[in-house]
Design an enzyme around this catalytic site. Sequence first.
Site, PDB file in Angstrom:
ATOM      1  N   ARG A   1       0.825  -1.210   0.000  1.00 49.33           N
ATOM      2  CA  ARG A   1       0.000   0.000   0.000  1.00 49.33           C
ATOM      3  C   ARG A   1       0.861   1.262   0.000  1.00 49.33           C
ATOM      4  O   ARG A   1       0.375   2.347  -0.332  1.00 49.33           O
ATOM      5  CB  ARG A   1      -0.893   0.021   1.241  1.00 49.33           C
ATOM      6  CG  ARG A   1      -1.973  -1.026   1.256  1.00 49.33           C
ATOM      7  CD  ARG A   1      -3.266  -0.477   0.706  1.00 49.33           C
ATOM      8  NE  ARG A   1      -3.657   0.758   1.369  1.00 49.33           N
ATOM      9  CZ  ARG A   1      -4.536   1.614   0.873  1.00 49.33           C
ATOM     10  NH1 ARG A   1      -5.080   1.387  -0.305  1.00 49.33           N
ATOM     11  NH2 ARG A   1      -4.863   2.721   1.528  1.00 49.33           N
TER      12      ARG A   1
ATOM     13  N   PHE B   1      -0.720   5.653  11.230  1.00 48.31           N
ATOM     14  CA  PHE B   1      -1.370   4.503  10.623  1.00 48.31           C
ATOM     15  C   PHE B   1      -0.726   4.097   9.298  1.00 48.31           C
ATOM     16  O   PHE B   1      -0.153   3.023   9.188  1.00 48.31           O
ATOM     17  CB  PHE B   1      -2.870   4.777  10.437  1.00 48.31           C
ATOM     18  CG  PHE B   1      -3.625   4.809  11.731  1.00 48.31           C
ATOM     19  CD1 PHE B   1      -4.236   3.672  12.224  1.00 48.31           C
ATOM     20  CD2 PHE B   1      -3.699   5.969  12.477  1.00 48.31           C
ATOM     21  CE1 PHE B   1      -4.919   3.678  13.428  1.00 48.31           C
ATOM     22  CE2 PHE B   1      -4.383   5.995  13.681  1.00 48.31           C
ATOM     23  CZ  PHE B   1      -4.988   4.850  14.163  1.00 48.31           C
ATOM     24  N   GLU B   2      -0.827   4.936   8.271  1.00 50.50           N
ATOM     25  CA  GLU B   2      -0.369   4.532   6.944  1.00 50.50           C
ATOM     26  C   GLU B   2       0.399   5.694   6.326  1.00 50.50           C
ATOM     27  O   GLU B   2      -0.179   6.599   5.733  1.00 50.50           O
ATOM     28  CB  GLU B   2      -1.557   4.127   6.071  1.00 50.50           C
ATOM     29  CG  GLU B   2      -1.148   3.359   4.832  1.00 50.50           C
ATOM     30  CD  GLU B   2      -2.337   2.793   4.104  1.00 50.50           C
ATOM     31  OE1 GLU B   2      -2.323   1.574   3.807  1.00 50.50           O
ATOM     32  OE2 GLU B   2      -3.287   3.545   3.804  1.00 50.50           O
ATOM     33  N   GLN B   3       1.688   5.650   6.473  1.00 48.01           N
ATOM     34  CA  GLN B   3       2.550   6.744   6.041  1.00 48.01           C
ATOM     35  C   GLN B   3       3.574   6.216   5.042  1.00 48.01           C
ATOM     36  O   GLN B   3       4.324   5.278   5.347  1.00 48.01           O
ATOM     37  CB  GLN B   3       3.256   7.332   7.267  1.00 48.01           C
ATOM     38  CG  GLN B   3       4.129   8.521   6.967  1.00 48.01           C
ATOM     39  CD  GLN B   3       4.823   9.054   8.214  1.00 48.01           C
ATOM     40  OE1 GLN B   3       5.912   9.583   8.114  1.00 48.01           O
ATOM     41  NE2 GLN B   3       4.227   8.905   9.382  1.00 48.01           N
TER      42      GLN B   3
END
Length: 544
Positions: free
Chosen positions: A351, A374-376
Amino acid sequence: MIHNPILPGFNPDPSIVRVGEDYYIATSTFEWYPGVQIHHSRDLVNWTLIRRPLERKSQLDMRGNPDSCGVWAPCLSYADGQFFLVYTDVKRFDGNFKDAHNYIVTARSIEAEWSDPVYVNSSGFDPSLFHDDDGRKWFLNMQWNHRTESYGGSPKHPAFDGILLQEWDPASRKLTGPVKNIFPGSPLGLVEGPHLFKRNGWYYLTTAEGGTGYGHAVTMARSRTIDGPYEMHPDTHLITSKDHPEAALQRAGHGQYVETPEGEAYHTHLCGRPLAPKRRCTLGRETALQKCVWRDDGWLYLESGAPVPAVEVTPPQPVERIERPETIRRDFDDAALPPEFQWLRTPEPNRLFSLADRPGHLRLFGRESLGSWFEQSLVARRQEDHRFRAETRIDFAPDTYQQVAGLTHYYNRHKLHALGVTLHEKLGRVGTILSCAGDYPDSRLSFPSGHGVSLPDGPVDLAMEVSDNDLQFFWRPAVGGTGEGSGEAAWQPIGPVLDAGVISDEGGRGEHGSFTGAFAGMFAFDTSGRGQSADFDFFDYRRL
């Protein structure tokens, strides 16, 4: 000679084990993924990163973990023909609670795929597993007492409520029997990081004390029975620099004992190398190794006789020390990330990035902001030198100011400097600086270069140069080759000289406020949610 630190840059809490002629050291990785770094050596002088075993969602998912949480203080051991790795996944940092969950994974070899984790307990962090000579196994960890005001940069002694011991049953894969608090620590306090070993009928217990700042220490005690009572070392502390501010290696503590095949004694420990004038350790907590001796009183001492750690240490036998290359270039031509790179928190890196979408490039997909838990999309390597230069080439076409990608000097969401390519409504595509100087809790971004400078179309080169406490960003058009002397345009500085010392353990709210280290790397974020991608052609790291 063994030259300390043996593992430069962010490599804290070293657990060491010898198997035959091979030595392995496991170190903490906190929120960086994959979890746990394992280095290998056959001579105690030269070390190579060979594995990060916590690499699957079933083993480790740190999305939502705050900064400086995640994997704390692993313990690596070997028994019954397999390796055991014990670790904590810490889910809370500030406030009274820690929510520290302890697990065990195993493998037949370091390089093999490691098992899914077996949950053990959550009573505290810094777990270890001791294999007794009668075949029994014992699990240790510090006990966390939430009934005290202990948070962030202000640890309090009552929260560190002694070292717990309980038997581990490998058949049922559960703890069994009574839980015993075997060691309250010395008057220095903040007891953690327990490791047991046995010699001549004595159980020796080493712990970390004093907090992981400048009062840190390795404390030693022993007992004839595993559950105590434990008597203190004649000097209390085996290793510490707390009373010696002039020592080159500061913050010395938290390590483990190991013997060579010939019975020579060594002990690992973490350390920091502060820079004047503010005594900030910009390389984080690093791993060092000390030669020890056993005296007639049955106690272990450093070879020098004093507890202050040495920079140069006698190895088991003379061996040539292999210097790190001055420049490490990564062209992203392989199917996997170069071994020194990591990302943050998530077990789903597809991702965040791809090495296949555009061959010869690292493609980052713009996800959440540089401040996300979270999503970096941030892929980076450790800063290993007080003075270094990093360069990259980026191909990025933003269509909104919410899309930014570039080069960063990063510690955590409160402590970072970044040179980003983005879009400005009037200036078009620009290069601008985003900076957060650790002013916790009011951690607001500043923009030292304002709206930035207009950039030409196509790929551009970005660079940053760190000299001790100073950082300068640069850019240039990418018009030719990919190296110095290739006929490219001259580098142009952008923005003012920034405070690189902020990117340190002591930056922001101080030495106990965060526990990781400085990274240099590439990032992309897209807060519009459209996932705009950025392609990076290469990444150079050069020590100066």
